[in-house]
Enzyme design. Structure first.
Site, PDB file in Angstrom:
ATOM      1  N   ARG A 122       0.848  -1.186   0.000  1.00 21.72           N
ATOM      2  CA  ARG A 122       0.000   0.000   0.000  1.00 21.72           C
ATOM      3  C   ARG A 122       0.893   1.249   0.000  1.00 21.72           C
ATOM      4  O   ARG A 122       1.984   1.240   0.583  1.00 21.72           O
ATOM      5  CB  ARG A 122      -0.892   0.038   1.242  1.00 21.72           C
ATOM      6  CG  ARG A 122      -2.063  -0.938   1.213  1.00 21.72           C
ATOM      7  CD  ARG A 122      -3.126  -0.561   0.179  1.00 21.72           C
ATOM      8  NE  ARG A 122      -4.278  -1.433   0.196  1.00 21.72           N
ATOM      9  CZ  ARG A 122      -4.446  -2.501  -0.583  1.00 21.72           C
ATOM     10  NH1 ARG A 122      -3.517  -2.841  -1.468  1.00 21.72           N
ATOM     11  NH2 ARG A 122      -5.540  -3.233  -0.500  1.00 21.72           N
TER      12      ARG A 122
ATOM     13  N   HIS B 234      -1.073   0.104  -9.709  1.00 24.39           N
ATOM     14  CA  HIS B 234      -1.724  -0.821  -8.753  1.00 24.39           C
ATOM     15  C   HIS B 234      -2.249  -2.065  -9.484  1.00 24.39           C
ATOM     16  O   HIS B 234      -3.446  -2.373  -9.424  1.00 24.39           O
ATOM     17  CB  HIS B 234      -2.864  -0.100  -8.004  1.00 24.39           C
ATOM     18  CG  HIS B 234      -3.257  -0.795  -6.724  1.00 24.39           C
ATOM     19  ND1 HIS B 234      -3.558  -0.113  -5.562  1.00 24.39           N
ATOM     20  CD2 HIS B 234      -3.398  -2.119  -6.424  1.00 24.39           C
ATOM     21  CE1 HIS B 234      -3.885  -0.989  -4.614  1.00 24.39           C
ATOM     22  NE2 HIS B 234      -3.790  -2.209  -5.125  1.00 24.39           N
TER      23      HIS B 234
HETATM   24  P1  NAP Z   1      -1.768 -11.452   4.891  1.00 27.01           P
HETATM   25  O1  NAP Z   1      -2.011 -12.867   4.479  1.00 27.01           O
HETATM   26  O2  NAP Z   1      -2.673 -10.838   5.891  1.00 27.01           O
HETATM   27  O3  NAP Z   1      -0.257 -11.382   5.383  1.00 27.01           O
HETATM   28  C1  NAP Z   1       0.264 -10.290   6.052  1.00 27.01           C
HETATM   29  C2  NAP Z   1       1.653 -10.642   6.604  1.00 27.01           C
HETATM   30  O4  NAP Z   1       2.222  -9.443   7.161  1.00 27.01           O
HETATM   31  C3  NAP Z   1       1.643 -11.683   7.715  1.00 27.01           C
HETATM   32  O5  NAP Z   1       2.750 -12.532   7.588  1.00 27.01           O
HETATM   33  C4  NAP Z   1       1.804 -10.853   8.973  1.00 27.01           C
HETATM   34  O6  NAP Z   1       2.470 -11.473  10.045  1.00 27.01           O
HETATM   35  C5  NAP Z   1       2.687  -9.728   8.463  1.00 27.01           C
HETATM   36  N1  NAP Z   1       2.554  -8.542   9.344  1.00 27.01           N
HETATM   37  C6  NAP Z   1       1.436  -7.869   9.661  1.00 27.01           C
HETATM   38  N2  NAP Z   1       1.722  -6.837  10.481  1.00 27.01           N
HETATM   39  C7  NAP Z   1       3.053  -6.881  10.699  1.00 27.01           C
HETATM   40  C8  NAP Z   1       3.951  -6.099  11.465  1.00 27.01           C
HETATM   41  N3  NAP Z   1       3.534  -5.044  12.181  1.00 27.01           N
HETATM   42  N4  NAP Z   1       5.247  -6.444  11.467  1.00 27.01           N
HETATM   43  C9  NAP Z   1       5.687  -7.511  10.747  1.00 27.01           C
HETATM   44  N5  NAP Z   1       4.893  -8.293   9.986  1.00 27.01           N
HETATM   45  C10 NAP Z   1       3.593  -7.980   9.973  1.00 27.01           C
HETATM   46  O7  NAP Z   1      -1.817 -10.508   3.596  1.00 27.01           O
HETATM   47  P2  NAP Z   1      -1.546 -10.890   2.078  1.00 27.01           P
HETATM   48  O8  NAP Z   1      -2.698 -11.573   1.481  1.00 27.01           O
HETATM   49  O9  NAP Z   1      -0.213 -11.531   1.967  1.00 27.01           O
HETATM   50  O10 NAP Z   1      -1.488  -9.413   1.453  1.00 27.01           O
HETATM   51  C11 NAP Z   1      -0.571  -8.449   1.934  1.00 27.01           C
HETATM   52  C12 NAP Z   1      -0.949  -7.086   1.430  1.00 27.01           C
HETATM   53  O11 NAP Z   1      -0.675  -6.985   0.042  1.00 27.01           O
HETATM   54  C13 NAP Z   1      -2.441  -6.742   1.526  1.00 27.01           C
HETATM   55  O12 NAP Z   1      -2.786  -6.319   2.826  1.00 27.01           O
HETATM   56  C14 NAP Z   1      -2.574  -5.641   0.500  1.00 27.01           C
HETATM   57  O13 NAP Z   1      -2.388  -4.382   1.107  1.00 27.01           O
HETATM   58  C15 NAP Z   1      -1.433  -5.905  -0.484  1.00 27.01           C
HETATM   59  N6  NAP Z   1      -1.927  -6.282  -1.810  1.00 27.01           N
HETATM   60  C16 NAP Z   1      -1.585  -5.511  -2.862  1.00 27.01           C
HETATM   61  C17 NAP Z   1      -2.008  -5.848  -4.133  1.00 27.01           C
HETATM   62  C18 NAP Z   1      -1.614  -5.037  -5.324  1.00 27.01           C
HETATM   63  O14 NAP Z   1      -2.103  -5.294  -6.428  1.00 27.01           O
HETATM   64  N7  NAP Z   1      -0.715  -4.088  -5.185  1.00 27.01           N
HETATM   65  C19 NAP Z   1      -2.802  -6.997  -4.322  1.00 27.01           C
HETATM   66  C20 NAP Z   1      -3.128  -7.757  -3.213  1.00 27.01           C
HETATM   67  C21 NAP Z   1      -2.695  -7.406  -1.945  1.00 27.01           C
HETATM   68  P3  NAP Z   1       1.827 -12.684  10.891  1.00 27.01           P
HETATM   69  O15 NAP Z   1       1.967 -13.888  10.012  1.00 27.01           O
HETATM   70  O16 NAP Z   1       2.674 -12.736  12.066  1.00 27.01           O
HETATM   71  O17 NAP Z   1       0.385 -12.314  11.135  1.00 27.01           O
HETATM   72  C1  GLV Z   2      -5.420  -5.166  -3.867  1.00 25.59           C
HETATM   73  O1  GLV Z   2      -4.735  -4.220  -3.685  1.00 25.59           O
HETATM   74  C2  GLV Z   2      -5.865  -6.048  -2.837  1.00 25.59           C
HETATM   75  O2  GLV Z   2      -5.705  -5.731  -1.652  1.00 25.59           O
HETATM   76  O3  GLV Z   2      -6.402  -7.118  -3.182  1.00 25.59           O
END
Ligand code: NAP
Ligand code: GLV
Length: 293
Positions: free
Chosen positions: A208, A256
């Site tokens: 983000r 994005h």
């Molecule tokens: P997720 O499954 O919720 O994973 C988040 C990870 O971050 C977990 O390993 C978590 O640790 C870690 N985390 C959270 N807070 C933390 C902190 N304060 N310090 C250290 N580690 C921390 O999320 P995801 O599905 O992988 O997606 C991640 C992010 O990608 C989304 O929230 C979104 O903003 C972004 N995204 C972007 C796009 C795009 O097109 N640009 C698309 C999809 C998603 P724990 O395992 O310990 O809980």
């Molecule tokens: C895209 O940014 C998502 O969070 O899926």
């Protein structure tokens, strides 16, 4: 069961049609102000009014992985908030990040510039071992070297918690941000943290825009602390045409798109979860509202 659909920027008729076909016993409708109460909602960036008018929602399905926009709203207290679990996004994210790392490490930007003028110039052959890659956030999308809690992955060096952050950063020549945006991670990519990376490091932010302190990036590039950045997300989206990131030679901007929502896979996942909830079975992807992700 009534399902209310409210997604900004999405093909509403496709989504509603496919959800309705997959859930013939339900009534799936496009939300409009004043619409009747629904039991469940499928949303992306809905207005506050959507929730103010539907205090009895049982579940809110977010049509994306990140729920930071939802977490800013007042949501019905009893409603489960459910994010997309991969649903085809993880492979897109891996492709995007691999492309950015290889493009930087193999000097493709320099070769593209040389091609404009017909210049035959070899760059130094890259040494992979000189490019340790660190991923912040080992979640559904991230392959992690640092996260909130320790993980038992043998192929990676894993770092967890704030105390480990400096050790993690000091090892990275490429830093990939895949954290959720929460109060703890807002502004986490800043002068101080990026200054702890190996000199000449490369930043890839696919999480983000709020993670990066934008004003800190240009001085870090000018000083050589950072060699460049690939940015897919921004504090203001769309990124305004006059924003300096667009024209900076060391910054690559994409709109994005690193991991887009795939309607087919996402609808199938949401339909399965609605079925499981209706039968009283457990589901994955429930957001911990206290944690914010
Ligand atoms: P997720 O499954 O919720 O994973 C988040 C990870 O971050 C977990 O390993 C978590 O640790 C870690 N985390 C959270 N807070 C933390 C902190 N304060 N310090 C250290 N580690 C921390 O999320 P995801 O599905 O992988 O997606 C991640 C992010 O990608 C989304 O929230 C979104 O903003 C972004 N995204 C972007 C796009 C795009 O097109 N640009 C698309 C999809 C998603 P724990 O395992 O310990 O809980
Ligand atoms: C895209 O940014 C998502 O969070 O899926």
């Amino acid at each position: 069961m009534n399902i209310s659909f409210c997604c900004k920027d999405d093909n509403a008729s496709l989504w509603i049609g496919e959800l309705q076909t997959a859930l013939p016993q339900a009534s799936v409708t496009l939300w409009q102000p004043g619409a009747p109460q629904a039991d469940m909602a499928v949303v992306w960036a809905p207005p506050q009014q959507f929730f103010d008018e539907q205090p009895q929602l049982r579940a809110i399905f977010n049509v994306g992985a990140g729920v930071d926009a939802l977490m800013k709203l007042r949501l019905p207290a009893q409603a489960l908030v459910v994010r997309l679990d991969d649903a085809g996004m993880a492979v897109q994210m891996a492709e995007y990040v691999c492309h950015a790392v290889v493009r930087h490490m193999r000097h493709f930007a320099a070769y593209e510039a040389d091609a404009q003028t017909g210049r035959w110039q070899r760059q130094l052959a890259p040494d992979r071992s000189a490019f340790p890659v660190g991923v912040m956030g080992l979640g559904v999308l991230g392959e992690r070297v640092w996260s909130r809690t320790p993980k038992g992955l043998s192929a990676l060096d894993c770092y967890a918690g704030l105390a480990a952050l400096p050790h993690f950063l000091a090892r990275c020549r490429v830093l990939v941000c895949l954290l959720p945006l929460t109060p703890d991670t807002q502004g986490i990519l800043n002068r101080e943290t990026l200054g702890q990376l190996k000199r000449g490091a490369y930043l890839i932010n696919v999480a983000r825009g709020g993670h990066l302190v934008e004003d800190d990036l240009l001085p870090l590039l000018a000083s050589g602390q950072l060699a460049g950045a690939t940015l897919d997300v921004f504090r203001t989206e769309p990124l305004p045409p006059e924003h300096p990131f667009w024209r900076h030679p060391q910054i690559r901007v994409t709109p994005h798109i690193s991991a887009g929502t795939l309607p087919g896979k996402s609808i199938a996942q949401i339909v399965d979860k609605i079925g499981a909830l209706t039968r009283g079975e457990p589901i994955t992807g429930i957001v911990d509202r206290q944690r914010g992700y």
